[in-house]
Write a protein that holds these residues in place. Structure first.
Motif, PDB file in Angstrom:
ATOM      1  N   ARG A   2      36.908  31.638 -78.893  1.00  0.00           N
ATOM      2  CA  ARG A   2      35.678  30.968 -79.289  1.00  0.00           C
ATOM      3  C   ARG A   2      34.631  30.997 -78.200  1.00  0.00           C
ATOM      4  O   ARG A   2      34.943  30.877 -77.016  1.00  0.00           O
ATOM      5  N   LYS A   3      33.404  31.139 -78.630  1.00  0.00           N
ATOM      6  CA  LYS A   3      32.287  31.105 -77.687  1.00  0.00           C
ATOM      7  C   LYS A   3      32.094  29.667 -77.219  1.00  0.00           C
ATOM      8  O   LYS A   3      32.030  28.753 -78.037  1.00  0.00           O
ATOM      9  N   THR A   5      29.525  28.409 -75.547  1.00  0.00           N
ATOM     10  CA  THR A   5      28.133  28.139 -75.222  1.00  0.00           C
ATOM     11  C   THR A   5      27.342  27.972 -76.517  1.00  0.00           C
ATOM     12  O   THR A   5      27.805  28.341 -77.586  1.00  0.00           O
ATOM     13  N   GLU A  62      20.897  29.544 -72.767  1.00  0.00           N
ATOM     14  CA  GLU A  62      22.301  29.375 -73.126  1.00  0.00           C
ATOM     15  C   GLU A  62      22.926  28.265 -72.287  1.00  0.00           C
ATOM     16  O   GLU A  62      22.735  28.218 -71.077  1.00  0.00           O
TER      17      GLU A  62
END
Length: 104
Positions: A2-3, A5, A62
């Motif tokens: 999973r990202k 950010t 981000e």
């Protein structure tokens, strides 16, 4: 994997990003004053780095998802203690909200 950010659009929301930057400056000094515990100093440094990132961002900024609760706390603190602008309050919360994925 999973990202971890999320992105804040500072290109189309420049005014909101500048307001968030201002709120964070006040929040950092109030909630995490200099010479606090090591943990508080780490949080302070992390928020200051993020605040600098917003200041210099021309488009998307981000951010680590772990900072989202702190950003929400800073925004809520500001609009409970300093300002009563409900429309701006909700706009800032929307700016940092999780974006739901569209299902086709």
């Amino acid at each position: 994997m999973r990202k971890r950010t999320f992105t804040i659009d500072c290109l189309t929301n420049k005014t909101l990003c500048l307001k968030l930057q201002s709120i964070l400056e006040n929040f950092i000094d109030s909630a995490f004053p200099p010479n606090g515990s090591e943990c508080a100093q780490a949080t302070r440094a992390s928020l200051q780095a993020f605040n600098s990132k917003i200041a210099t961002s021309e488009d998307n900024c981000e951010i680590n998802t772990r900072q989202r609760p702190l950003l929400k706390t800073a925004i809520n603190w500001y609009y409970e203690e300093v300002s009563q602008n409900e429309a701006q309050h909700q706009a800032l919360l929307s700016l940092i909200a999780k974006k739901k994925k569209k299902i086709n």
